[in-house]
Structures are given as C-alpha cells and as structure tokens.
Design a protein around this motif. Structure first.
Motif, PDB file in Angstrom:
ATOM      1  N   GLY A 170     -15.676 -33.271  -9.210  1.00 47.03           N
ATOM      2  CA  GLY A 170     -15.433 -33.701 -10.824  1.00 47.03           C
ATOM      3  C   GLY A 170     -14.433 -34.728 -10.718  1.00 47.03           C
ATOM      4  N   LEU A 171     -14.519 -35.650 -11.979  1.00 47.10           N
ATOM      5  CA  LEU A 171     -13.699 -36.760 -11.986  1.00 47.10           C
ATOM      6  C   LEU A 171     -12.078 -36.341 -11.800  1.00 47.10           C
ATOM      7  CD1 LEU A 171     -15.077 -38.773 -14.938  1.00 47.10           C
ATOM      8  CD2 LEU A 171     -14.739 -39.364 -12.501  1.00 47.10           C
ATOM      9  N   LEU A 172     -11.696 -35.349 -12.268  1.00 48.16           N
ATOM     10  CA  LEU A 172     -10.409 -35.053 -11.973  1.00 48.16           C
ATOM     11  C   LEU A 172     -10.028 -34.732 -10.453  1.00 48.16           C
ATOM     12  CD1 LEU A 172      -7.511 -34.170 -12.880  1.00 48.16           C
ATOM     13  CD2 LEU A 172      -8.213 -31.609 -13.179  1.00 48.16           C
ATOM     14  N   ASP A 173     -10.762 -34.027  -9.689  1.00 50.95           N
ATOM     15  CA  ASP A 173     -10.614 -33.930  -8.310  1.00 50.95           C
ATOM     16  C   ASP A 173     -10.595 -35.059  -7.601  1.00 50.95           C
ATOM     17  OD1 ASP A 173     -10.574 -31.191  -8.482  1.00 50.95           O
ATOM     18  OD2 ASP A 173     -12.742 -30.881  -8.064  1.00 50.95           O
ATOM     19  N   ARG A 174     -11.588 -36.279  -7.951  1.00 52.14           N
ATOM     20  CA  ARG A 174     -11.665 -37.457  -7.478  1.00 52.14           C
ATOM     21  C   ARG A 174     -10.239 -38.257  -7.612  1.00 52.14           C
ATOM     22  NH1 ARG A 174     -16.696 -40.294  -9.624  1.00 52.14           N
ATOM     23  NH2 ARG A 174     -15.836 -42.014  -8.464  1.00 52.14           N
ATOM     24  N   ALA A 175      -9.726 -38.170  -8.987  1.00 53.97           N
ATOM     25  CA  ALA A 175      -8.790 -38.823  -9.305  1.00 53.97           C
ATOM     26  C   ALA A 175      -7.480 -38.463  -8.457  1.00 53.97           C
ATOM     27  CB  ALA A 175      -8.329 -38.476 -10.822  1.00 53.97           C
TER      28      ALA A 175
END
Length: 276
Positions: A170-175
């Motif tokens: 997810g975007l949160l994990d990538r961030a």
C-alpha cells in the motif's frame, strides 16, 4: 538496467556482520556457487545488474530473477547462480536479527518487483563495491546501519518477504519504506516524498492522517529514533550533538532539540548523560 554502473571491484566486502559480494556469473549455464557466511541466521538479497539470472537454493528450487528485480533468500546457507550469458549480480548478506521485525517466516524465498526503493538501492550497492581499502570504524558502522535500513525498506515495501499474502504494497507502506531508507538525507521533505511516490501532497497527508500522524511527524520521528540510538551508543561519544544531528538527517543541534521536544523526549544532552 543500462544506467547502473558496472562495479570494477571483485570479491566480497565485509562490514561488521554484513557482507556485500560481487557475483561474476559465467555464460552457458555454468553455476556460480555462493556460501552465506553470516551467522547464525542470515537474509541474502541477490540483485542482478544486467540480465536475467536463475538462482537455485538448497531445496533445489529455482527462481528466475530479472535485472529489474531482486531475490530474497531467508535462512539460506548456500545457493547457486546461473545465466545464459555472462552477467554480474550483487549479493547482500545481513543478519536476520538486524531486520527481524520485518520477517515473520523463515526458510523461504521471494522475488521483489515493482519496488520504488529497488533502483536506488542497486545504484548505492554498485557504489559500495567501488569503496577502496578498509573503512574506518565509524564509517563502517554507518554503512552497515544504512545497508540494514535499505534491506528493511525492501522487506517492508515488498511484504511478501515476511510471508504476508498481499497483492501489492500500500501507499502507506511505500511511504514508510522511503522514509526509513532516506531519513539521513536532509533533503527528504514531505514534498520530496510525495514526488517520489507520484502522488499529490493532499493524498500524502490523507494517507498519514489515517494513522493519526503527518508526513512531517513521521520523518521527524524516524530521524529522532536514529539520533536516540546514536546518543545511547558509546561508539558515538566521539561525535558532538551537532554531528549526531547531521548524521541523523537534522539541519543542526537546535533542529534536533526541537524534534525531541515535539516527540516528548528529554533533551539530547540529557539522553547522552543517562547513557554514560
């Protein structure tokens, strides 16, 4: 990936409990055998630099890994690498304890693909293989920690390495992975983070608001955690507070103190005194 530098140094560089090895794979399917020397349990990540390679693990399972991918081997003691044509790969071996919180399964392999972190990590590793001679102790410590952080970022972003069945990070994990990998870089800001993820600032803020935080707070927290570990470590007593701040990604000692205050920590000087 033609833009990657081709390392000129051969063999293995040992940095503390971590190893970075250049694998020169012969053409025609002749195997190159690699022994993982880190003990007791290690994680090995193999990065092809110029073409697809095939890795055969101890269970004789084979994985084809393209030049834009990487292979994670958890708990491997040895493996063999093949290629139809002469090629080069870099292998990083880190102790599993260094990144254990990102791994929930052992004795398996997984391929990392579609990773925002993978390209910069490969370029950094190619540069590491150019490092001349012995590193002085402090430089070696920082380099090993950075290699651990990069490994953790890849595992966190990929998720498959931890045995979590998720179709894509997810975007949160990538961030979070980007912050962990680049927290020591003072140029990392929420704007830069949003650009690296190809999303708007509003989207980035919305992602972090879902966990009750902000991009700025998470960047500050990651940097502060690194500063805390350095201030508690006797090996870094040779560094003054300003130098610790710089190595942690802060602009100066005042910036570090403000971050500690915002997070409810004691002052950097008090923290160092307690660890003395």
């Amino acid at each position: 990936m033609t833009d990657l530098p081709r390392p000129s140094m051969r063999g293995t560089i040992k940095i503390g409990d971590t190893e970075v090895s250049l694998l020169e794979i012969p053409a025609g399917g002749t195997p190159l055998r690699k022994i993982c020397r880190t003990t007791p349990t290690s994680i090995e990540i193999v990065f092809p630099l110029d073409t697809t390679i095939v890795v055969r693990d101890e269970e004789r399972e084979e994985s084809a890994v393209r030049a834009d991918e990487a292979l994670v081997l958890i708990g491997a003691r040895r493996y063999a690498v093949f290629s139809a044509q002469r090629s080069v790969a870099i292998a990083v071996t880190v102790p599993q304890l260094a990144v254990d919180e990102y791994v929930t399964d052992t004795g398996r392999s997984t391929i990392i693909r579609d990773s925002a972190v993978l390209g910069p990590v490969k370029k950094f590793l190619a540069g590491v293989m150019e490092t001349p001679g012995e590193l002085e102790r402090l430089s070696a410590y920082f380099l090993e920690k950075l290699l651990w952080e990069m490994t953790a970022s890849l595992l966190l972003e990929n998720r498959g390495a931890g045995g979590i069945a998720a179709p894509a990070p997810g975007l949160l994990d990538r961030a979070m992975a980007q912050i962990a990998a680049y927290r020591t870089d003072q140029s990392l800001t929420p704007t830069v983070l949003a650009q690296s993820l190809s999303i708007s600032m509003r989207q980035l803020q919305r992602i972090f608001s879902s966990i009750g935080s902000t991009p700025s707070r998470e960047i500050r927290r990651h940097r502060a955690e690194l500063a805390v570990s350095m201030l508690k470590n006797p090996a870094f007593r040779v560094l003054n507070i300003t130098q610790v701040a710089h190595h942690s990604g802060f602009a100066d000692a005042a910036d570090l103190r403000r971050a500690f205050e915002a997070l409810g920590y004691c002052t950097p000087s008090q923290l160092r005194a307690r660890g003395a």
